[in-house]
Enzyme design. Structure first.
Site: not given
Length: 278
Positions: A18, A45, A47, A60, A129
């Site tokens: 993450h 992962e 953003d 993020h 994301e």
């Protein structure tokens, strides 16, 4: 590596880092992702947000204040502005901060992260994301698909699964990806606060109501602890389950018992050790 599990096969969840190994190294820095790969993460992962001049960057928050030594809204800043900031500044000198070379403390573009994944000697998945709401709305998804296409990642090769999946809390964002790149796997993210699930019937309804074209269900670990039956409900409908953010051994073991497909964690080394018993 595929994230869709066969119902008769018992396998451990894939471990996805993450924002990189973000418990140890400042999030979304190249060093955080390099450490995640060294820690054995199956995937990474990130953003993404769109800058004023149209670059996708791994940040993020809507603003850069928390994770850099600057101030301002990402969508109002150009890439050159972001490159002047130190995105490792929150780390204390003498620890993780000192391990990052000065050139690795700037903003991380998605393009650079894609290059890191491509250079890995082993297959690595990437979960991207898209963050909403944003002033750029659908430009985010269009820019993402354009960039993935430039890296030959928007369409899986024949006979192979995609190494990239797109995740979002926004069902509209996922529908945009479906229209632009229908072969890309999608994961809808949600949490207890968003669903407010209280009954088994509501659990079944939430999973059955996943947006059309969505391959994966992404509940928070808090939601999963309260409603573990979500995993079986998703699998019965052919959806993989991607749980965030799994940082403790107890939560990792819970996910393994339930048959979760992917755990997303700030601590990939520790979670891998918990899952593999080492």
């Amino acid at each position: 590596m595929q994230t869709t599990r066969a119902q008769t096969t018992v396998t451990l969840p894939l471990v996805v880092a993450h924002r990189g190994a973000s418990a140890d190294v400042p999030e979304h820095t190249l060093a955080a992702y390099a450490k995640a790969l060294a820690d054995g993460a199956d995937g990474l992962e990130c953003d993404v947000r769109l800058t004023r001049d149209g670059h996708l960057v791994c940040v993020h928050d809507r603003r850069v204040d928390r994770t850099s030594d600057g101030r301002g809204v990402v969508s109002t800043l150009e890439l050159a502005d972001l490159e002047q900031l130190d995105f490792a500044s929150w780390a204390q000198p003498g620890g993780a901060y000192d391990s990052i070379e000065p050139g690795g403390r700037g903003v991380l573009t998605l393009s650079r992260l894609l290059d890191l994944v491509a250079s890995s000697p082993r297959p690595v998945q990437l979960a991207i994301e898209t963050k909403h709401p944003t002033r750029w709305a659908g430009r985010v998804e269009r820019s993402l698909v354009d960039l993935l296409s430039a890296h030959d990642l928007a369409r899986p090769r024949p006979g192979q699964g995609s190494s990239v999946r797109v995740m979002s809390f926004s069902t509209l964002a996922l529908r945009r990806i479906t229209d632009l790149a229908p072969a890309l796997p999608l994961v809808w993210l949600t949490s207890r606060a968003r669903l407010g699930i209280a009954t088994p019937r509501a659990v079944a309804g939430a999973v059955a109501g996943l947006p059309s074209g969505v391959d994966g269900f992404g509940p928070s670990i808090g939601l999963l602890r309260e409603r573990p039956e979500l995993v079986a409900a998703a699998h019965e409908r052919g959806r993989s389950v991607h749980v965030w953010t799994v940082d403790s051994a107890a939560d990792a073991e819970l996910c393994a018992r339930l048959g979760v497909d992917v755990v997303i964690t700030n601590r990939p080394a520790a979670v891998r050790a918990a899952l593999h018993g080492s």
